[in-house]
Design a protein around this motif. Structure first.
Motif, PDB file in Angstrom:
ATOM      1  N   LYS A 197      31.527  30.114 -15.276  1.00 17.33           N
ATOM      2  CA  LYS A 197      31.726  28.965 -14.390  1.00 17.33           C
ATOM      3  C   LYS A 197      32.827  29.261 -13.357  1.00 17.33           C
ATOM      4  N   PRO A 198      32.764  28.630 -12.182  1.00 16.57           N
ATOM      5  CA  PRO A 198      33.784  28.856 -11.157  1.00 16.57           C
ATOM      6  C   PRO A 198      35.199  28.540 -11.647  1.00 16.57           C
ATOM      7  N   THR A 199      35.309  27.647 -12.615  1.00 14.83           N
ATOM      8  CA  THR A 199      36.626  27.281 -13.154  1.00 14.83           C
ATOM      9  C   THR A 199      37.049  28.190 -14.314  1.00 14.83           C
ATOM     10  N   GLY A 200      36.179  29.107 -14.702  1.00 19.75           N
ATOM     11  CA  GLY A 200      36.458  29.960 -15.854  1.00 19.75           C
ATOM     12  C   GLY A 200      37.109  31.281 -15.484  1.00 19.75           C
ATOM     13  N   ARG A 201      37.302  32.104 -16.499  1.00 22.71           N
ATOM     14  CA  ARG A 201      37.928  33.413 -16.308  1.00 22.71           C
ATOM     15  C   ARG A 201      37.143  34.485 -17.048  1.00 22.71           C
ATOM     16  N   VAL A 202      37.305  35.695 -16.566  1.00 22.26           N
ATOM     17  CA  VAL A 202      36.746  36.883 -17.197  1.00 22.26           C
ATOM     18  C   VAL A 202      37.909  37.749 -17.664  1.00 22.26           C
ATOM     19  N   ALA A 203      37.898  38.147 -18.930  1.00 24.30           N
ATOM     20  CA  ALA A 203      38.953  39.007 -19.478  1.00 24.30           C
ATOM     21  C   ALA A 203      38.327  40.304 -19.967  1.00 24.30           C
ATOM     22  N   ALA A 222      21.706  31.541 -17.702  1.00 27.01           N
ATOM     23  CA  ALA A 222      21.720  30.954 -16.365  1.00 27.01           C
ATOM     24  C   ALA A 222      23.094  31.106 -15.728  1.00 27.01           C
ATOM     25  N   ASP A 223      23.139  30.936 -14.424  1.00 21.12           N
ATOM     26  CA  ASP A 223      24.407  30.951 -13.698  1.00 21.12           C
ATOM     27  C   ASP A 223      25.344  29.886 -14.274  1.00 21.12           C
ATOM     28  N   ASP A 224      26.634  30.170 -14.250  1.00 18.18           N
ATOM     29  CA  ASP A 224      27.670  29.187 -14.597  1.00 18.18           C
ATOM     30  C   ASP A 224      27.483  28.599 -15.999  1.00 18.18           C
ATOM     31  N   THR A 225      27.132  29.431 -16.964  1.00 13.97           N
ATOM     32  CA  THR A 225      26.884  28.966 -18.327  1.00 13.97           C
ATOM     33  C   THR A 225      28.151  28.877 -19.161  1.00 13.97           C
ATOM     34  N   PHE A 226      29.105  29.790 -18.945  1.00 13.50           N
ATOM     35  CA  PHE A 226      30.229  29.941 -19.863  1.00 13.50           C
ATOM     36  C   PHE A 226      31.570  29.572 -19.224  1.00 13.50           C
ATOM     37  N   ASP A 227      32.451  29.025 -20.066  1.00 13.98           N
ATOM     38  CA  ASP A 227      33.809  28.692 -19.629  1.00 13.98           C
ATOM     39  C   ASP A 227      34.699  29.935 -19.583  1.00 13.98           C
ATOM     40  N   GLY A 228      34.299  30.980 -20.247  1.00 15.42           N
ATOM     41  CA  GLY A 228      35.038  32.234 -20.228  1.00 15.42           C
ATOM     42  C   GLY A 228      34.157  33.365 -20.726  1.00 15.42           C
ATOM     43  N   THR A 229      34.426  34.568 -20.233  1.00 13.85           N
ATOM     44  CA  THR A 229      33.663  35.745 -20.633  1.00 13.85           C
ATOM     45  C   THR A 229      34.626  36.872 -20.977  1.00 13.85           C
ATOM     46  N   THR A 230      34.350  37.572 -22.073  1.00 13.32           N
ATOM     47  CA  THR A 230      35.197  38.693 -22.483  1.00 13.32           C
ATOM     48  C   THR A 230      34.353  39.933 -22.726  1.00 13.32           C
ATOM     49  N   ILE A 231      35.008  41.083 -22.606  1.00 15.77           N
ATOM     50  CA  ILE A 231      34.429  42.346 -23.056  1.00 15.77           C
ATOM     51  C   ILE A 231      35.599  43.239 -23.452  1.00 15.77           C
ATOM     52  N   ALA A 232      35.609  43.669 -24.703  1.00 11.95           N
ATOM     53  CA  ALA A 232      36.721  44.469 -25.225  1.00 11.95           C
ATOM     54  C   ALA A 232      36.223  45.863 -25.587  1.00 11.95           C
ATOM     55  N   PHE A 233      36.780  46.861 -24.933  1.00 15.23           N
ATOM     56  CA  PHE A 233      36.487  48.272 -25.210  1.00 15.23           C
ATOM     57  C   PHE A 233      35.008  48.584 -25.027  1.00 15.23           C
ATOM     58  N   GLY A 234      34.375  47.924 -24.061  1.00 10.85           N
ATOM     59  CA  GLY A 234      32.958  48.137 -23.863  1.00 10.85           C
ATOM     60  C   GLY A 234      32.530  48.399 -22.437  1.00 10.85           C
TER      61      GLY A 234
END
Length: 245
Positions: free
Chosen positions: A151-157, A120-132
């Motif tokens: 989430k709007p307060t989270g980050r994507v790395a 669902a929308d806004d499920t995670f506090d942070g999202t990552t993807i490494a070498f993908g």
């Protein structure tokens, strides 16, 4: 630990889940040797850039054998990590590692497609993807999904390999990517998949060009950090406010 099964995404030019199935048993060793062990420091920097609090729920796309998911569990006390990857072979290795570390209550690994996430929308506090991200057929769709489930307060790395563009060490780094990586990968794995690695890096857009497209998929760039003479970049972004009707 929950697992799911879904149709395996395919790419005609390489980068399929099936392709990575073939190198899964020696993937971790190959990464350490080919990157001279530097990839682990890159991963630590990516995790720290998320600025996660305890008890955070984190999504790790292209989780592979679970290296980054395990690192998140170590660096963020009480976190719960969901890893998603299209390669069944890589996930099998990852699940064994998670079980050996007794992390099955904190890390769950699923087979899935970054372009169509079952969250669902806004499920995670942070999202990552490494070498993908370079292996995702529609990168913009993948980025849009990352923005949606964070989430709007989270980050994507996003951690990704790249072609060094300048600097005194750039020619040596390019030689390593173009010549050493495919040769050493093929030698150690007994397969030719690491030739794809070199081609996929060469085809990936320059860092500035890649980051310029983030806004159109709902992400605001906070940082673009070159790593180790530019052979990798870390992109850190936050979800933009969504427009509602």
């Amino acid at each position: 630990m929950t697992t799911t099964t879904s149709p395996r995404p395919a790419r005609p030019d390489g980068g399929t889940g099936a392709m990575f199935d073939g190198i899964a048993p020696r993937y971790d060793l190959l990464n350490r040797i080919i990157s001279l062990g530097i990839d682990q420091s890159w991963r630590r920097r990516a995790v720290d850039s998320l600025q996660l609090g305890e008890q955070s729920r984190v999504l790790d796309l292209a989780t592979g054998t679970g290296d980054l998911a395990i690192l998140i569990s170590e660096r963020v006390p009480g976190s719960h990590i969901v890893g998603v990857d299209p390669s069944r072979g890589m996930l099998e290795v990852g699940r064994r590692k998670v079980a050996q570390l007794d992390l099955e209550e904190r890390i769950e690994l699923h087979e899935g497609d970054a372009q169509n996430l079952a969250f669902a929308d806004d499920t995670f506090d942070g999202t990552t993807i490494a070498f993908g991200i370079r292996n995702v057929p529609d990168r913009m769709a993948g980025l849009r999904e990352m923005a949606r489930v964070t989430k709007p307060t989270g980050r994507v790395a996003i951690l990704e390999l790249s072609e060094p563009e300048g600097g005194i060490m750039a020619p040596l780094a390019r030689f390593h990517i173009h010549r050493v990586v495919p040769w050493l990968g093929s030698l150690l794995s007994g397969a030719k998949e690491y030739g794809y690695l070199q081609r996929s890096i060469a085809a990936f857009p320059p860092a500035r060009e890649f980051a310029a497209g983030f806004a159109e998929v709902g992400l605001e760039v906070e940082q673009v950090v070159p790593l180790t003479f530019g052979v990798a970049h870390l992109y850190v972004a936050r979800p933009l406010p969504r427009v509602t009707a």
